[in-house]
Scaffold this motif. Structure first.
Motif, PDB file in Angstrom:
ATOM      1  N   ARG A  35       0.828  -1.209   0.000  1.00  0.00           N
ATOM      2  CA  ARG A  35       0.000   0.000   0.000  1.00  0.00           C
ATOM      3  C   ARG A  35       0.866   1.265   0.000  1.00  0.00           C
ATOM      4  O   ARG A  35       0.490   2.265  -0.609  1.00  0.00           O
ATOM      5  N   ALA A  39       0.452   4.061  -2.833  1.00  0.00           N
ATOM      6  CA  ALA A  39       0.105   5.455  -2.545  1.00  0.00           C
ATOM      7  C   ALA A  39       1.144   6.402  -3.140  1.00  0.00           C
ATOM      8  O   ALA A  39       0.807   7.423  -3.751  1.00  0.00           O
ATOM      9  N   LEU A  42       0.765   6.469  -6.986  1.00  0.00           N
ATOM     10  CA  LEU A  42      -0.434   7.205  -7.418  1.00  0.00           C
ATOM     11  C   LEU A  42      -0.265   8.699  -7.129  1.00  0.00           C
ATOM     12  O   LEU A  42      -0.702   9.554  -7.917  1.00  0.00           O
ATOM     13  N   TRP A  43       0.353   9.035  -6.013  1.00  0.00           N
ATOM     14  CA  TRP A  43       0.566  10.464  -5.713  1.00  0.00           C
ATOM     15  C   TRP A  43       1.494  11.097  -6.766  1.00  0.00           C
ATOM     16  O   TRP A  43       1.219  12.165  -7.292  1.00  0.00           O
ATOM     17  N   ALA A  80      -4.108  -1.794  -6.282  1.00  0.00           N
ATOM     18  CA  ALA A  80      -4.577  -0.432  -6.000  1.00  0.00           C
ATOM     19  C   ALA A  80      -4.759   0.356  -7.289  1.00  0.00           C
ATOM     20  O   ALA A  80      -4.167   0.033  -8.320  1.00  0.00           O
ATOM     21  N   LYS A  82      -6.955   4.414  -8.666  1.00  0.00           N
ATOM     22  CA  LYS A  82      -8.043   5.346  -8.371  1.00  0.00           C
ATOM     23  C   LYS A  82      -9.339   4.546  -8.536  1.00  0.00           C
ATOM     24  O   LYS A  82      -9.537   3.864  -9.544  1.00  0.00           O
ATOM     25  N   TYR A  89      -8.679   7.138  -3.508  1.00  0.00           N
ATOM     26  CA  TYR A  89      -7.704   6.045  -3.462  1.00  0.00           C
ATOM     27  C   TYR A  89      -8.425   4.730  -3.143  1.00  0.00           C
ATOM     28  O   TYR A  89      -9.257   4.681  -2.237  1.00  0.00           O
ATOM     29  N   ASP A  91      -7.770   0.337  -2.659  1.00  0.00           N
ATOM     30  CA  ASP A  91      -6.860  -0.813  -2.701  1.00  0.00           C
ATOM     31  C   ASP A  91      -7.506  -2.037  -2.069  1.00  0.00           C
ATOM     32  O   ASP A  91      -8.623  -1.971  -1.536  1.00  0.00           O
ATOM     33  N   ILE A 433      -9.964   3.853   2.427  1.00  0.00           N
ATOM     34  CA  ILE A 433     -10.543   3.520   1.111  1.00  0.00           C
ATOM     35  C   ILE A 433     -12.057   3.657   1.092  1.00  0.00           C
ATOM     36  O   ILE A 433     -12.692   3.309   0.105  1.00  0.00           O
ATOM     37  N   ILE A 521      -2.311   9.151   1.459  1.00  0.00           N
ATOM     38  CA  ILE A 521      -3.582   8.680   0.874  1.00  0.00           C
ATOM     39  C   ILE A 521      -4.657   9.759   1.057  1.00  0.00           C
ATOM     40  O   ILE A 521      -5.425  10.058   0.134  1.00  0.00           O
ATOM     41  N   ILE A 524      -4.263  12.291  -1.523  1.00  0.00           N
ATOM     42  CA  ILE A 524      -4.753  11.872  -2.853  1.00  0.00           C
ATOM     43  C   ILE A 524      -6.252  12.156  -2.930  1.00  0.00           C
ATOM     44  O   ILE A 524      -6.747  12.701  -3.931  1.00  0.00           O
ATOM     45  N   TRP A 525      -6.981  11.827  -1.865  1.00  0.00           N
ATOM     46  CA  TRP A 525      -8.431  12.116  -1.833  1.00  0.00           C
ATOM     47  C   TRP A 525      -8.681  13.614  -1.960  1.00  0.00           C
ATOM     48  O   TRP A 525      -9.566  14.047  -2.711  1.00  0.00           O
TER      49      TRP A 525
END
Ligand code: PTT
Length: 607
Positions: A35, A39, A42-43, A80, A82, A89, A91, A433, A521, A524-525
């Motif tokens: 994870r 994260a 994705l970031w 994981a 989007k 986020y 996963d 999540i 995370i 990201i949201w």
């Protein structure tokens, strides 16, 4: 740096280009893997605002430094992306030989970008990777496709795949493995489907480079010995997670009729004790010493692997009182590749909406055969199934009745009724999540220590759980069951990590890594939503609005003001602002300097 391969396989599906990314060692120390890596990737690389079902979304499969070690229970990996269900986020953690094979092939993560024009299988064999046509597999259910893949690539291959629900981009389609493992609740299977990847097949022949292989073996043997000596080992082997049905009924937290109640009159027919009488097999993830996959024959005489969540969400929550019938719905979910929890939550909402005259449906509470028809309609997006494939949040908005849609941030709540459990409600509300129990199973502690409090002590306990469950086990990547079900000490994992990587990490170091991952995370949201508000961290309205009408806790419901106070305590303890955005100083302290710039813009004192 032993313990990690330091390599990530990056696949551009649109162009058929493969790249090896040798990531900096600092990333391993700051995020561990699983994870944490998902994260970070994705970031750093996900363009904000992209369509989760479009080619610009990224799909990540990641192992960690514990994955594939001799034990206990290390055959796991994180998927994981989007999420198409929540827009944030997402996963999941899945047991699979693919986890073990990824380590043996020398990849810490596989990242997919773009989308293939035609269905494909991604094959990874040690350093090589390529795409193979999969038109013949497209449309097959996850079990038949799995058999064909095993025929083609051999028994030892690690296989992650999707069923028809993933192909049809049902928003809560999961990734499936080994005919009975599923992971990635918030639609990770739909993301693979949108990329037209039917399966990822991995084979490796290398031994992961370890700091002190003999010490790894000693630590593993000691940990396994302790698990098997645990007083709870015997009962666990008999019932696994299925013991929870009776426990939940006694505690008034067994979801019934779309979480209207916490007790169910037909619970005995769904219970672990009943399951013991009809069990035909016991299955597990790879490298597992405490198998949880209890197998029965469903009402059609076909084998299905059960778990408490599946049985409660597709049993009591839908008014179904026979294990063999709940088993049928569970098997269909596995075949089609649907998340059982979101499926049960969405079906529960639909049955209630039909009862209230808001939706036309050819099924009612407890009508398992008819509900099975709906499951198929959802997976194939036929008729009303096309609507239900969108998940309870979207369906409820469309029907204009949102207060009994049982989700947080769009992800349906797992199988614990929270009318009388504010701590568990906070666990759902703050899970990274959407509503999932995996990061903090507060309910057990709360029942023992007092259900009526909305206290700081509860908040601190919750954060501690999120740190070791959502941090250590999701980032170092191993199953948490040896700890949470048989009481194995966390120090065993520190010993394993030390022996594997040479890094002497204390529990405090691990908790800092966990806090870093949580904060990233959350950012990201925040980035995806262009800000944040406390309303995003609120549990479903039903638990505040409508009291329980049955059972020993009749009349119980959550108090909204006290809940909001407790949410503020949670933010304070985490170093987040009153609107739920991590404070810049917290982010700087965690080394997340670029995220701090974004937080400056979205941090307000008002909520
Ligand atoms: C997990 C969620 C769970 S949590 C269950 S039952 W559980 C449901 N299982 C499903 C299923 O089965 N089929 C299906 N079609 N959908 C399903 N959705 C639901 O998914 C699972 C075990 C279990 S059984 C649990 S609690 C623990 N989960 C772990 C975790 O999250 N992290 C971790 N480090 N260790 C864990 N160990 C345990 O593993 P998600 P699995 Mg699953 C058939 O994936 O997205 O995390 O959601 O992974 O390989 O099946 O192992 O009472």
């Amino acid at each position: 740096m032993p313990g990690w391969s330091k390599r990530i396989l990056w696949v551009d599906l649109s162009r058929g280009v493969f790249r090896e990314w040798r990531y900096p060692g600092e990333m391993a120390l700051m995020f561990l893997g699983g994870r944490g890596f998902a994260a970070k990737i994705l970031w750093d690389f996900l363009e904000p605002g992209v369509d989760p079902l479009g080619p610009r979304n990224l799909f990540v499969a990641a192992v960690g430094p514990l994955t594939g070690l001799p034990g206990p229970n290390t055959g796991k990996l994180v998927v994981a992306a989007k999420s198409p269900l929540t827009g944030g986020y997402g996963d999941g953690n899945i047991g699979s030989w693919a986890a073990v094979q990824m380590r043996a092939a020398g990849w810490d993560a596989i990242v997919l970008e773009g989308a293939s024009e035609k269905p494909v299988v991604l094959v990874v064999e040690d350093d090589r990777a390529w795409l193979e046509p999969a038109e013949d597999l497209w449309g097959l259910d996850a079990f038949r496709a799995y058999d064909k893949l095993v025929e083609r690539y051999g028994r030892s291959a690690g296989i992650l795949l999707i069923g028809p629900a993933g192909e049809n981009m049902v928003r809560y389609a999961t990734v499936v493995s080994m005919k009975g493992r599923a992971g990635g609740r918030p639609g990770m299977g739909a993301v693979l489907g949108s990329k037209r990847v039917k399966a990822i097949v991995v084979r490796g022949t290398k031994r992961p480079e370890l700091f002190d292989p003999e010490a790894v073996m000693r630590a593993a043997v000691e940990a396994i010995r302790e698990v098997k000596a645990s007083p709870s080992f015997g009962f666990w082997m008999r019932q696994g997670t299925m013991f929870t049905v009776e426990w939940a009924q006694e505690a008034s937290v067994l979801p019934a009729y779309n979480f209207r109640e916490g007790v169910f009159e037909g619970y005995e027919g769904l219970s672990g004790s009943y399951m013991e009488r009809i069990e035909v097999d016991l299955r597990s993830c790879p490298l597992c010493v405490i198998p949880c996959g209890h197998v029965i024959e469903d009402v059609e005489g076909r084998r299905v692997e059960l778990d408490y969540e599946n049985v409660a969400m597709l049993g009591s929550n839908l008014g179904v009182s026979r294990l063999e019938e709940a088993g049928l719905l569970n098997r269909l979910a596995d075949l089609y590749g649907l998340d059982t929890i979101s499926l049960g939550g969405t079906l529960g909402y639909a049955l209630e909406a039909a009862e209230r005259g808001k939706l036309e449906l050819d099924a009612g509470w407890g009508e398992a055969r008819k509900i099975a028809g709906l499951v198929e309609d959802i997976a194939l997006r036929r008729g009303v199934g096309d609507l239900l494939a969108e998940g309870s949040a979207r369906v409820s908005r469309k029907l204009g009745e949102t207060w009994y849609a049982m989700h947080v941030k769009g992800l349906e709540v797992s199988a614990y009724d929270c009318h009388a459990a504010p701590g568990m409600a906070l666990a759902f509300a703050t899970s990274p999540i959407g509503a999932h129990h995996k990061d903090a199973w507060m309910i057990g502690w709360e029942i023992q220590h007092g259900r009526t409090e909305y206290s700081r002590e509860k908040v601190r306990k919750l954060i501690w759980m999120q740190r070791f469950r959502g941090g250590l086990f999701e980032a170092a990547v191993a199953c948490r069951f040896p700890v949470v079900e048989t009481g194995l000490g966390l120090e065993h994992y520190l010993r394993l990590l030390q022996a594997a990587t040479g890094q002497s990490l204390s529990l405090d170091d691990i908790y800092t890594i966990a806090d870093r991952i949580y904060a990233l995370i959350r950012m990201i949201w925040v980035r995806e939503h262009g800000g944040w508000s406390t309303d995003m961290d609120m549990p479903p309205e039903r638990w505040f609005r409508e009291p329980l009408t049955k059972g020993p806790l009749k009349g119980a419901r959550l108090d909204p003001d006290r809940f909001r106070d407790m949410l503020q305590m949670y933010y304070e303890e985490r170093g987040w602002a009153p609107n739920g955005v991590p404070r810049p100083d917290t982010l700087h302290r965690l080394g997340l300097h670029d995220a701090a710039n974004l937080a400056e813009r979205h941090m307000t004192t008002a909520s």
